[in-house]
Design a protein around this motif. Structure first.
Motif, short mmCIF file in Angstrom:
data_model
loop_
_atom_site.label_atom_id
_atom_site.label_comp_id
_atom_site.label_asym_id
_atom_site.label_seq_id
_atom_site.Cartn_x
_atom_site.Cartn_y
_atom_site.Cartn_z
N THR A 2 -4.87 -14.85 6.37
CA THR A 2 -5.04 -14.77 7.80
C THR A 2 -4.02 -13.79 8.38
N GLY A 3 -4.48 -12.91 9.25
CA GLY A 3 -3.58 -11.98 9.92
C GLY A 3 -3.21 -10.76 9.12
N VAL A 4 -3.78 -10.59 7.94
CA VAL A 4 -3.46 -9.43 7.12
C VAL A 4 -4.70 -8.56 7.02
N ASP A 5 -4.56 -7.30 7.40
CA ASP A 5 -5.67 -6.37 7.29
C ASP A 5 -5.79 -5.88 5.86
N PRO A 6 -6.98 -5.82 5.32
CA PRO A 6 -7.14 -5.28 3.97
C PRO A 6 -6.95 -3.76 3.98
N LEU A 7 -6.82 -3.20 2.81
CA LEU A 7 -6.72 -1.75 2.70
C LEU A 7 -7.99 -1.10 3.22
N GLU A 8 -7.83 0.06 3.81
CA GLU A 8 -8.96 0.94 4.15
C GLU A 8 -8.95 1.98 3.04
N PRO A 9 -9.64 1.72 1.94
CA PRO A 9 -9.42 2.52 0.73
C PRO A 9 -10.05 3.90 0.76
N LEU A 10 -9.28 4.86 0.24
CA LEU A 10 -9.81 6.16 -0.12
C LEU A 10 -10.38 5.99 -1.54
N PRO A 11 -11.12 6.96 -2.06
CA PRO A 11 -11.67 6.80 -3.41
C PRO A 11 -10.56 6.49 -4.42
N PRO A 12 -10.75 5.45 -5.24
CA PRO A 12 -9.73 5.09 -6.23
C PRO A 12 -9.62 6.13 -7.34
N VAL A 14 -8.28 6.50 -11.40
CA VAL A 14 -7.89 5.79 -12.61
C VAL A 14 -7.00 6.70 -13.44
N ILE A 15 -5.80 6.19 -13.75
CA ILE A 15 -4.83 6.89 -14.60
C ILE A 15 -4.53 5.94 -15.76
N GLY A 16 -5.14 6.18 -16.91
CA GLY A 16 -4.96 5.27 -18.04
C GLY A 16 -5.48 3.89 -17.69
N ALA A 17 -4.60 2.88 -17.78
CA ALA A 17 -5.00 1.50 -17.50
C ALA A 17 -4.76 1.10 -16.05
N ILE A 18 -4.33 2.04 -15.22
CA ILE A 18 -3.99 1.74 -13.82
C ILE A 18 -5.00 2.39 -12.88
N THR A 19 -5.46 1.62 -11.91
CA THR A 19 -6.29 2.16 -10.84
C THR A 19 -5.42 2.21 -9.59
N ILE A 20 -5.34 3.39 -8.98
CA ILE A 20 -4.53 3.57 -7.78
C ILE A 20 -5.48 3.69 -6.59
N VAL A 21 -5.27 2.78 -5.62
CA VAL A 21 -6.10 2.75 -4.41
C VAL A 21 -5.19 2.99 -3.22
N VAL A 22 -5.41 4.10 -2.52
CA VAL A 22 -4.57 4.49 -1.39
C VAL A 22 -5.27 4.12 -0.09
N ASP A 23 -4.48 3.61 0.87
CA ASP A 23 -5.01 3.31 2.19
C ASP A 23 -5.16 4.60 2.98
N GLU A 24 -6.26 4.74 3.69
CA GLU A 24 -6.53 5.96 4.44
C GLU A 24 -5.61 6.15 5.64
N TYR A 25 -5.13 5.06 6.23
CA TYR A 25 -4.40 5.15 7.49
C TYR A 25 -2.93 4.74 7.41
N ARG A 26 -2.58 3.94 6.42
CA ARG A 26 -1.20 3.45 6.32
C ARG A 26 -0.54 3.97 5.05
N PRO A 27 0.79 4.06 5.04
CA PRO A 27 1.49 4.58 3.87
C PRO A 27 1.66 3.51 2.79
N VAL A 28 0.54 3.16 2.14
CA VAL A 28 0.57 2.13 1.10
C VAL A 28 -0.54 2.41 0.09
N ALA A 29 -0.24 2.05 -1.16
CA ALA A 29 -1.23 2.17 -2.23
C ALA A 29 -1.13 0.93 -3.11
N ALA A 30 -2.26 0.47 -3.61
CA ALA A 30 -2.29 -0.62 -4.58
C ALA A 30 -2.40 -0.02 -5.96
N LEU A 31 -1.58 -0.48 -6.89
CA LEU A 31 -1.63 -0.07 -8.28
C LEU A 31 -2.15 -1.27 -9.06
N VAL A 32 -3.37 -1.17 -9.52
CA VAL A 32 -4.08 -2.32 -10.07
C VAL A 32 -4.28 -2.15 -11.58
#
Length: 117
Positions: A2-12, A14-32
């Motif tokens: 509750t109260g947390v906006d999800p990422l607005e993802p740019l195209p992910p 894949v670098i090896g075993a890691i998927t990098i998902v960058v938010d379009e509007y905020r300075p944050v990326a998920a490394l999955v």
């Protein structure tokens, strides 16, 4: 969540075993990975106030997030005056979560390799 906006993802990317998902509007990326999700942020990067365009460029060791600032009018130049037109800032997000930024001034990157943009 509750109260947390999800990422607005740019195209992910894949670098090896890691998927990098960058938010379009905020300075944050998920490394999955299959086992974990970590986040990288770059709150101190010199990002433009108005970025009508954000692009992710894959690199062998992570991604470059390229922000375009396209305001009408004069833009301070590192030289002796001002110029007009868009400027770009890039942030490198490594597969290890480390970040770094660079002001590209009037240069727009077209690709990336192991040496950089």
């Amino acid at each position: 969540m509750t109260g947390v906006d999800p990422l607005e993802p740019l195209p992910p990317v894949v670098i090896g075993a890691i998927t990098i998902v960058v938010d379009e509007y905020r300075p944050v990326a998920a490394l999955v990975t299959d086992d974990d999700t970590r986040f990288a942020t770059w709150p101190d990067a010199p990002l433009p106030e108005h970025a009508p365009s954000t692009e992710v460029i894959a690199a062998p060791d992570g991604v470059w997030v390229v922000y375009e600032e396209s305001e009408d009018g004069e833009i301070p130049d590192s030289g002796a005056g001002t110029r007009t037109g868009p400027t770009w800032t890039a942030v490198h997000v490594g597969a290890d979560g480390r970040t770094s930024s660079v002001d590209l001034s009037p240069r727009r990157p077209s690709s990336a390799d192991a040496a950089g943009l």
